[in-house]
Design a protein around this motif. Structure first.
Motif, PDB file in Angstrom:
ATOM      1  N   GLU A 169      12.928 -13.194  36.448  1.00  0.00           N
ATOM      2  CA  GLU A 169      12.983 -12.489  35.151  1.00  0.00           C
ATOM      3  C   GLU A 169      14.048 -13.461  34.228  1.00  0.00           C
ATOM      4  OE1 GLU A 169      14.331  -8.070  35.610  1.00  0.00           O
ATOM      5  OE2 GLU A 169      15.002  -9.392  37.386  1.00  0.00           O
ATOM      6  N   VAL A 170      13.709 -13.677  32.915  1.00  0.00           N
ATOM      7  CA  VAL A 170      14.467 -14.257  32.115  1.00  0.00           C
ATOM      8  C   VAL A 170      15.419 -13.349  30.960  1.00  0.00           C
ATOM      9  CG1 VAL A 170      12.783 -16.196  31.962  1.00  0.00           C
ATOM     10  CG2 VAL A 170      12.668 -14.481  30.261  1.00  0.00           C
ATOM     11  N   ARG A 171      16.417 -13.872  30.544  1.00  0.00           N
ATOM     12  CA  ARG A 171      17.244 -13.221  29.651  1.00  0.00           C
ATOM     13  C   ARG A 171      16.631 -12.870  28.380  1.00  0.00           C
ATOM     14  NH1 ARG A 171      21.802 -10.401  30.335  1.00  0.00           N
ATOM     15  NH2 ARG A 171      23.123 -12.017  31.346  1.00  0.00           N
ATOM     16  N   ALA A 172      16.715 -11.595  27.808  1.00  0.00           N
ATOM     17  CA  ALA A 172      15.768 -11.237  26.595  1.00  0.00           C
ATOM     18  C   ALA A 172      16.876 -10.538  25.888  1.00  0.00           C
ATOM     19  CB  ALA A 172      14.629 -10.706  26.847  1.00  0.00           C
ATOM     20  N   GLY A 173      17.712 -11.084  24.933  1.00  0.00           N
ATOM     21  CA  GLY A 173      18.655  -9.956  24.372  1.00  0.00           C
ATOM     22  C   GLY A 173      19.851  -9.624  25.297  1.00  0.00           C
ATOM     23  N   ASP A 174      20.038  -8.181  25.110  1.00  0.00           N
ATOM     24  CA  ASP A 174      20.962  -7.767  26.220  1.00  0.00           C
ATOM     25  C   ASP A 174      20.479  -7.545  27.734  1.00  0.00           C
ATOM     26  OD1 ASP A 174      22.930  -8.150  24.211  1.00  0.00           O
ATOM     27  OD2 ASP A 174      22.640  -5.936  23.439  1.00  0.00           O
ATOM     28  N   GLY A 175      19.149  -7.793  27.801  1.00  0.00           N
ATOM     29  CA  GLY A 175      18.586  -7.304  29.155  1.00  0.00           C
ATOM     30  C   GLY A 175      17.690  -8.567  29.608  1.00  0.00           C
ATOM     31  N   TRP A 176      17.070  -7.966  30.528  1.00  0.00           N
ATOM     32  CA  TRP A 176      16.087  -8.979  31.117  1.00  0.00           C
ATOM     33  C   TRP A 176      14.477  -8.715  30.946  1.00  0.00           C
ATOM     34  CZ3 TRP A 176      18.198 -13.159  33.422  1.00  0.00           C
ATOM     35  CH2 TRP A 176      19.644 -13.091  33.603  1.00  0.00           C
ATOM     36  N   ARG A 177      13.598  -9.719  31.126  1.00  0.00           N
ATOM     37  CA  ARG A 177      12.353  -9.527  30.873  1.00  0.00           C
ATOM     38  C   ARG A 177      11.683  -9.983  32.261  1.00  0.00           C
ATOM     39  NH1 ARG A 177       8.528 -11.783  26.235  1.00  0.00           N
ATOM     40  NH2 ARG A 177       9.620 -10.264  24.929  1.00  0.00           N
ATOM     41  N   LYS A 178      10.834  -9.174  32.831  1.00  0.00           N
ATOM     42  CA  LYS A 178      10.033  -9.862  34.010  1.00  0.00           C
ATOM     43  C   LYS A 178       8.856 -10.630  33.558  1.00  0.00           C
ATOM     44  CE  LYS A 178       7.500  -7.916  37.958  1.00  0.00           C
ATOM     45  NZ  LYS A 178       7.189  -6.726  38.782  1.00  0.00           N
ATOM     46  N   LEU A 179       8.672 -11.766  33.991  1.00  0.00           N
ATOM     47  CA  LEU A 179       7.485 -12.498  33.526  1.00  0.00           C
ATOM     48  C   LEU A 179       6.511 -12.504  34.678  1.00  0.00           C
ATOM     49  CD1 LEU A 179       9.326 -16.190  32.692  1.00  0.00           C
ATOM     50  CD2 LEU A 179       8.622 -13.865  31.129  1.00  0.00           C
ATOM     51  N   PRO A 180       5.186 -12.428  34.039  1.00  0.00           N
ATOM     52  CA  PRO A 180       4.069 -12.452  35.069  1.00  0.00           C
ATOM     53  C   PRO A 180       3.982 -13.791  36.092  1.00  0.00           C
ATOM     54  CG  PRO A 180       3.306 -12.788  32.928  1.00  0.00           C
ATOM     55  CD  PRO A 180       5.049 -12.506  32.720  1.00  0.00           C
ATOM     56  N   ARG A 181       3.371 -13.580  37.103  1.00  0.00           N
ATOM     57  CA  ARG A 181       3.239 -14.730  37.866  1.00  0.00           C
ATOM     58  C   ARG A 181       1.686 -15.148  37.905  1.00  0.00           C
ATOM     59  NH1 ARG A 181       5.933 -14.586  43.830  1.00  0.00           N
ATOM     60  NH2 ARG A 181       6.216 -17.083  44.119  1.00  0.00           N
ATOM     61  N   ALA A 182       1.315 -16.591  37.741  1.00  0.00           N
ATOM     62  CA  ALA A 182       0.077 -17.029  37.758  1.00  0.00           C
ATOM     63  C   ALA A 182      -0.259 -17.414  39.196  1.00  0.00           C
ATOM     64  CB  ALA A 182       0.046 -18.198  36.777  1.00  0.00           C
ATOM     65  N   ASP A 183      -1.726 -17.604  39.334  1.00  0.00           N
ATOM     66  CA  ASP A 183      -1.912 -17.921  40.742  1.00  0.00           C
ATOM     67  C   ASP A 183      -1.707 -19.386  41.129  1.00  0.00           C
ATOM     68  OD1 ASP A 183      -3.815 -19.218  39.108  1.00  0.00           O
ATOM     69  OD2 ASP A 183      -5.648 -18.062  40.052  1.00  0.00           O
ATOM     70  N   PHE A 184      -1.243 -20.191  40.031  1.00  0.00           N
ATOM     71  CA  PHE A 184      -0.671 -21.541  40.428  1.00  0.00           C
ATOM     72  C   PHE A 184       0.670 -21.547  40.603  1.00  0.00           C
ATOM     73  CE2 PHE A 184      -1.767 -21.135  35.974  1.00  0.00           C
ATOM     74  CZ  PHE A 184      -0.411 -21.419  35.479  1.00  0.00           C
ATOM     75  N   ASN A 185       1.372 -20.355  40.820  1.00  0.00           N
ATOM     76  CA  ASN A 185       2.777 -20.418  41.175  1.00  0.00           C
ATOM     77  C   ASN A 185       3.807 -20.701  40.196  1.00  0.00           C
ATOM     78  OD1 ASN A 185       4.735 -19.682  43.198  1.00  0.00           O
ATOM     79  ND2 ASN A 185       5.060 -21.769  43.826  1.00  0.00           N
ATOM     80  N   HIS A 186       3.485 -20.207  38.968  1.00  0.00           N
ATOM     81  CA  HIS A 186       4.592 -20.390  38.077  1.00  0.00           C
ATOM     82  C   HIS A 186       4.508 -18.936  37.177  1.00  0.00           C
ATOM     83  CE1 HIS A 186       3.979 -24.723  38.434  1.00  0.00           C
ATOM     84  NE2 HIS A 186       4.867 -24.896  37.635  1.00  0.00           N
ATOM     85  N   PHE A 187       5.704 -18.666  36.906  1.00  0.00           N
ATOM     86  CA  PHE A 187       5.997 -17.753  35.982  1.00  0.00           C
ATOM     87  C   PHE A 187       6.086 -17.773  34.502  1.00  0.00           C
ATOM     88  CE2 PHE A 187       7.873 -16.960  40.106  1.00  0.00           C
ATOM     89  CZ  PHE A 187       7.774 -15.593  40.523  1.00  0.00           C
ATOM     90  N   LEU A 188       5.201 -17.085  33.769  1.00  0.00           N
ATOM     91  CA  LEU A 188       4.840 -17.595  32.341  1.00  0.00           C
ATOM     92  C   LEU A 188       5.552 -16.805  31.231  1.00  0.00           C
ATOM     93  CD1 LEU A 188       0.811 -18.371  32.886  1.00  0.00           C
ATOM     94  CD2 LEU A 188       2.950 -19.961  33.331  1.00  0.00           C
ATOM     95  N   SER A 189       6.227 -17.567  30.324  1.00  0.00           N
ATOM     96  CA  SER A 189       6.639 -16.831  29.151  1.00  0.00           C
ATOM     97  C   SER A 189       5.635 -17.394  28.035  1.00  0.00           C
ATOM     98  CB  SER A 189       8.135 -17.307  28.900  1.00  0.00           C
ATOM     99  OG  SER A 189       8.455 -16.698  27.870  1.00  0.00           O
ATOM    100  N   THR A 190       4.842 -16.609  27.632  1.00  0.00           N
ATOM    101  CA  THR A 190       3.704 -16.941  26.646  1.00  0.00           C
ATOM    102  C   THR A 190       4.345 -17.171  25.222  1.00  0.00           C
ATOM    103  OG1 THR A 190       2.807 -14.897  26.446  1.00  0.00           O
ATOM    104  CG2 THR A 190       1.908 -16.409  28.162  1.00  0.00           C
ATOM    105  N   ASP A 191       5.418 -16.459  24.886  1.00  0.00           N
ATOM    106  CA  ASP A 191       6.190 -16.500  23.591  1.00  0.00           C
ATOM    107  C   ASP A 191       7.408 -17.108  23.651  1.00  0.00           C
ATOM    108  OD1 ASP A 191       7.668 -14.672  24.925  1.00  0.00           O
ATOM    109  OD2 ASP A 191       7.269 -12.877  23.728  1.00  0.00           O
ATOM    110  N   GLY A 192       7.638 -17.790  24.509  1.00  0.00           N
ATOM    111  CA  GLY A 192       9.038 -18.585  24.590  1.00  0.00           C
ATOM    112  C   GLY A 192      10.010 -17.903  24.860  1.00  0.00           C
ATOM    113  N   THR A 193      10.009 -16.529  25.091  1.00  0.00           N
ATOM    114  CA  THR A 193      11.384 -15.729  25.570  1.00  0.00           C
ATOM    115  C   THR A 193      11.895 -16.384  26.767  1.00  0.00           C
ATOM    116  OG1 THR A 193      10.267 -13.681  24.530  1.00  0.00           O
ATOM    117  CG2 THR A 193      11.954 -13.520  26.140  1.00  0.00           C
ATOM    118  N   GLY A 194      13.197 -16.515  26.624  1.00  0.00           N
ATOM    119  CA  GLY A 194      14.060 -16.947  27.870  1.00  0.00           C
ATOM    120  C   GLY A 194      13.666 -18.413  28.574  1.00  0.00           C
ATOM    121  N   CYS A 195      12.972 -19.381  27.752  1.00  0.00           N
ATOM    122  CA  CYS A 195      12.652 -20.726  27.861  1.00  0.00           C
ATOM    123  C   CYS A 195      14.035 -21.298  27.722  1.00  0.00           C
ATOM    124  CB  CYS A 195      11.716 -21.066  27.092  1.00  0.00           C
ATOM    125  SG  CYS A 195       9.998 -20.427  27.505  1.00  0.00           S
TER     126      CYS A 195
END
Length: 322
Positions: free
Chosen positions: A260-286
């Protein structure tokens, strides 16, 4: 003379008695009318306390559809008590805040409590049956994209149990039918028709169990939580920036369940790709705090990981051994 003297008053007494009867009947009738026309709860009943048992009886009756009770209000218009307590707002522990010494690259904390375990297909403490095969592992890299390694005690998990990279980084202890055993780390996927339970070992690892000429070797295997593995590192994928990023965790003792990455006051769970990376496609938490959870439910929170693509940035934490 005596008879005439005493006979005169008798008719007068009868007339008085007959005249008095209507008056008595009229008085009784007035009293009856007063009693019948008196309202309940008024008069002598005004100000008296109601019978508590009567109220309890009324409260115990089920509400009738369309009544005030059925709409959530009592007879006096007051809200009725809920039949059960509302659920808590969140069952998960709040994220811990790191404090104290800050390592040069990252700081991290591990909360004392854990969230619910999420083992996926490969569950701790369960022995699986299958076959071992062998492949040319080359420099030890694979679909998990950990990169080259001098340690070739590695393997590829069958496509089903690979479970969209959830098996990446898992340590697996293998026992062969001939009594030989070894531990390998999952760094790759064995595509179909590899069957559930099958593990494709590097040729170097297979040779520890049997001759390569055997081809297919019956085995049992289970997850292992090794003792000495160092600390966790975090790496951003090539092309990561403030508006898109892929996050990879390296060197974790136990398989990862979520990131998960920090998103405001909470946490956002990122989806996992089959090449073993968790993706933030809109830049949240990067570039921000990261919270990772292993399959046992333990959480690690890492702060201040800069966006440095292709650089494994060390932390000071590791998941507990099981």
């Amino acid at each position: 003379m005596k008879a005439t003297k005493h006979a005169a008053p008798q008719p007068w007494r009868r007339r008085g008695l007959i005249a008095g009867i209507p008056l008595v009947l009229l008085a009784v009738g007035v009293l009856v009318c007063v009693v019948l026309t008196s309202p309940t709860g008024g008069g002598a009943m005004a100000g008296r306390a109601l019978d508590p048992s009567a109220g309890a009886t009324a409260a115990s009756r089920p509400p009738v559809a369309g009544s005030d009770a059925a709409e959530g209000t009592g007879a006096a218009g007051q809200p009725t008590a809920p039949t059960s307590a509302p659920p808590p707002s969140s069952a998960a522990p709040s994220p811990s805040v790191s404090a104290g010494v800050t390592p040069p690259v990252a700081s991290a904390t591990s909360p004392a409590s854990a969230v619910a375990a999420s083992p996926g297909r490969i569950k701790p403490g369960v022995s699986y049956h299958g076959v071992a095969t062998a492949y040319a592992a080359g420099d030890g890299n694979g679909s998990c994209l950990y990169g080259p390694s001098d340690d070739l005690m590695v393997a590829a998990m069958n496509f089903t149990d690979y479970e969209v990279a959830k098996a990446c980084g898992a340590y697996v202890q293998i026992h062969a039918a001939n009594g030989a055993s070894l531990t390998v780390r999952i760094v790759n996927v064995c595509p179909l028709p590899c069957a559930p339970g099958q593990i494709d070992l590097s040729q170097q690892a297979f040779a520890k169990l049997a001759e390569l000429s055997v081809g297919r070797l019956p085995i049992t295997w289970k997850l292992l939580s090794p003792e000495a593995v160092g600390t966790v590192s975090v790496r951003y994928k090539t092309g990561s920036n403030r508006w898109w990023c892929g996050i990879q965790v390296i060197g974790h003792r136990n398989p990862l369940a979520t990131l998960e990455v920090r998103a405001g006051d909470g946490w956002r769970k990122l989806p996992r790709a089959d090449f073993n990376h968790f993706l933030s496609t809109d830049g949240t938490g990067c570039g921000g705090p990261i919270r990772m959870t292993d399959i046992y439910g333990e959480q690690l929170t890492v702060d201040r990981i800069a966006i440095k693509p292709d650089v494994a940035q060390p932390t000071s934490v590791q998941f507990a051994r099981h």
